[in-house]
Write an enzyme that holds these catalytic residues in place. Sequence first.
Site, PDB file in Angstrom:
ATOM      1  N   GLU A  49       0.869  -1.180   0.000  1.00  0.00           N
ATOM      2  CA  GLU A  49       0.000   0.000   0.000  1.00  0.00           C
ATOM      3  C   GLU A  49       0.904   1.229   0.000  1.00  0.00           C
ATOM      4  O   GLU A  49       1.611   1.479   0.978  1.00  0.00           O
ATOM      5  CB  GLU A  49      -0.910  -0.056   1.240  1.00  0.00           C
ATOM      6  CG  GLU A  49      -1.893   1.068   1.339  1.00  0.00           C
ATOM      7  CD  GLU A  49      -2.647   1.289   0.035  1.00  0.00           C
ATOM      8  OE1 GLU A  49      -3.302   0.347  -0.443  1.00  0.00           O
ATOM      9  OE2 GLU A  49      -2.565   2.405  -0.501  1.00  0.00           O
ATOM     10  N   SER A  50       0.888   1.963  -1.112  1.00  0.00           N
ATOM     11  CA  SER A  50       1.860   3.044  -1.269  1.00  0.00           C
ATOM     12  C   SER A  50       1.718   4.119  -0.195  1.00  0.00           C
ATOM     13  O   SER A  50       2.715   4.699   0.242  1.00  0.00           O
ATOM     14  CB  SER A  50       1.744   3.657  -2.665  1.00  0.00           C
ATOM     15  OG  SER A  50       0.436   4.098  -2.923  1.00  0.00           O
ATOM     16  N   CYS A  80       4.323  -2.388  -8.475  1.00  0.00           N
ATOM     17  CA  CYS A  80       2.990  -1.987  -8.037  1.00  0.00           C
ATOM     18  C   CYS A  80       3.089  -0.790  -7.072  1.00  0.00           C
ATOM     19  O   CYS A  80       3.467   0.287  -7.502  1.00  0.00           O
ATOM     20  CB  CYS A  80       2.273  -3.207  -7.463  1.00  0.00           C
ATOM     21  SG  CYS A  80       0.492  -3.026  -7.566  1.00  0.00           S
ATOM     22  N   ARG A 109      -3.322   5.623  -9.152  1.00  0.00           N
ATOM     23  CA  ARG A 109      -3.506   4.505  -8.202  1.00  0.00           C
ATOM     24  C   ARG A 109      -4.794   3.761  -8.517  1.00  0.00           C
ATOM     25  O   ARG A 109      -5.794   4.380  -8.879  1.00  0.00           O
ATOM     26  CB  ARG A 109      -3.606   5.022  -6.774  1.00  0.00           C
ATOM     27  CG  ARG A 109      -2.278   5.320  -6.151  1.00  0.00           C
ATOM     28  CD  ARG A 109      -2.467   5.823  -4.740  1.00  0.00           C
ATOM     29  NE  ARG A 109      -2.891   4.760  -3.833  1.00  0.00           N
ATOM     30  CZ  ARG A 109      -3.740   4.942  -2.831  1.00  0.00           C
ATOM     31  NH1 ARG A 109      -4.300   6.119  -2.613  1.00  0.00           N
ATOM     32  NH2 ARG A 109      -4.046   3.940  -2.059  1.00  0.00           N
ATOM     33  N   ARG A 138      -4.899  -4.701  -7.788  1.00  0.00           N
ATOM     34  CA  ARG A 138      -5.243  -3.279  -7.556  1.00  0.00           C
ATOM     35  C   ARG A 138      -4.093  -2.399  -8.089  1.00  0.00           C
ATOM     36  O   ARG A 138      -3.563  -1.523  -7.403  1.00  0.00           O
ATOM     37  CB  ARG A 138      -5.516  -3.018  -6.079  1.00  0.00           C
ATOM     38  CG  ARG A 138      -6.699  -3.841  -5.567  1.00  0.00           C
ATOM     39  CD  ARG A 138      -7.066  -3.529  -4.137  1.00  0.00           C
ATOM     40  NE  ARG A 138      -7.506  -2.148  -4.011  1.00  0.00           N
ATOM     41  CZ  ARG A 138      -6.982  -1.262  -3.160  1.00  0.00           C
ATOM     42  NH1 ARG A 138      -5.993  -1.594  -2.363  1.00  0.00           N
ATOM     43  NH2 ARG A 138      -7.470  -0.050  -3.108  1.00  0.00           N
ATOM     44  N   HIS A 173       3.064  -7.684 -10.448  1.00  0.00           N
ATOM     45  CA  HIS A 173       3.872  -8.335  -9.400  1.00  0.00           C
ATOM     46  C   HIS A 173       4.739  -9.440 -10.003  1.00  0.00           C
ATOM     47  O   HIS A 173       4.357 -10.612  -9.971  1.00  0.00           O
ATOM     48  CB  HIS A 173       2.950  -8.952  -8.341  1.00  0.00           C
ATOM     49  CG  HIS A 173       2.348  -7.958  -7.414  1.00  0.00           C
ATOM     50  ND1 HIS A 173       2.849  -7.704  -6.150  1.00  0.00           N
ATOM     51  CD2 HIS A 173       1.294  -7.141  -7.567  1.00  0.00           C
ATOM     52  CE1 HIS A 173       2.123  -6.780  -5.569  1.00  0.00           C
ATOM     53  NE2 HIS A 173       1.159  -6.412  -6.399  1.00  0.00           N
ATOM     54  N   GLU A 175       7.186 -10.874  -8.828  1.00  0.00           N
ATOM     55  CA  GLU A 175       7.692 -11.802  -7.795  1.00  0.00           C
ATOM     56  C   GLU A 175       6.699 -12.929  -7.512  1.00  0.00           C
ATOM     57  O   GLU A 175       7.027 -13.883  -6.821  1.00  0.00           O
ATOM     58  CB  GLU A 175       8.028 -11.026  -6.503  1.00  0.00           C
ATOM     59  CG  GLU A 175       6.849 -10.617  -5.633  1.00  0.00           C
ATOM     60  CD  GLU A 175       6.046  -9.426  -6.157  1.00  0.00           C
ATOM     61  OE1 GLU A 175       6.260  -9.001  -7.311  1.00  0.00           O
ATOM     62  OE2 GLU A 175       5.170  -8.952  -5.404  1.00  0.00           O
TER      63      GLU A 175
HETATM   64  N1  GLN Z   1      -3.317  -0.044  -4.740  1.00  0.00           N
HETATM   65  C1  GLN Z   1      -2.069  -0.083  -4.025  1.00  0.00           C
HETATM   66  C2  GLN Z   1      -1.545   1.317  -3.736  1.00  0.00           C
HETATM   67  O1  GLN Z   1      -2.126   2.268  -4.107  1.00  0.00           O
HETATM   68  C3  GLN Z   1      -1.042  -0.883  -4.799  1.00  0.00           C
HETATM   69  C4  GLN Z   1      -1.446  -2.341  -4.858  1.00  0.00           C
HETATM   70  C5  GLN Z   1      -0.303  -3.311  -4.889  1.00  0.00           C
HETATM   71  O2  GLN Z   1       0.852  -2.965  -4.628  1.00  0.00           O
HETATM   72  N2  GLN Z   1      -0.629  -4.538  -5.173  1.00  0.00           N
HETATM   73  O3  GLN Z   1      -0.525   1.487  -3.154  1.00  0.00           O
END
Ligand code: GLN
Length: 193
Positions: A49-50, A80, A109, A138, A173, A175
């Site tokens: 989650e950024s 991400c 985002r 997401r 992702h 990874e």
């Molecule tokens: N939606 C997340 C964000 O805004 C990112 C999602 C993820 O890293 N899988 O940070």
Amino acid sequence: MGPVTGVLALQGAFAAHAAALARCGTDARDVRTPRDLAAVDALVLPGGESTTICKLLDLSGLRGALEARIAEGMPVLGTCAGLIVLSSSVLDGRPDQFCLGALDVTVRRNGFGRQRDSFETDLAVPGSADPMRAVFIRAPRIVRCGGSVEVVASLDGEPVLVRQGSALGATFHPELSGDDRIHRLFLGFLAEV
Ligand code: GLN
């Protein structure tokens, strides 16, 4: 001893990155403090989650140290949420969210919206006949790329893997799919710096 790779381990999917790097023959270290950062030559910023990662970068004192290392050209890979943190501008972010500007891209985002907010697909990889399985969770969308940004892979004409100098960013992702080509590409940057 060869170059040392670190994985930012404040929040999110950091363990899977360490496992991918281990499959590439590299022992990655967890990075949680400025001291940890000083001991690595390259850094992976994972998904998660950024907004939380930004908060924890501030609280840990890592933000300034990381900005300085990026300015010096340390190789960085953001996936991400990690790409969002490495970008130069964020749409639909939180007001207190910052970005480090390692990649001159604007990201939105959660840019795929609710209907397609998580999905998997095969991505064409330049120079390879084998597509890459890519997991989007997401995910952000890259809505603008600056002139110095190289688009390495696209999905339906939209960039999903971008490079600028020794910074690499994926909206998905890498990874999680067991295909380590992106990690190998990133580790190759260490030979260039
Ligand atoms: N939606 C997340 C964000 O805004 C990112 C999602 C993820 O890293 N899988 O940070």
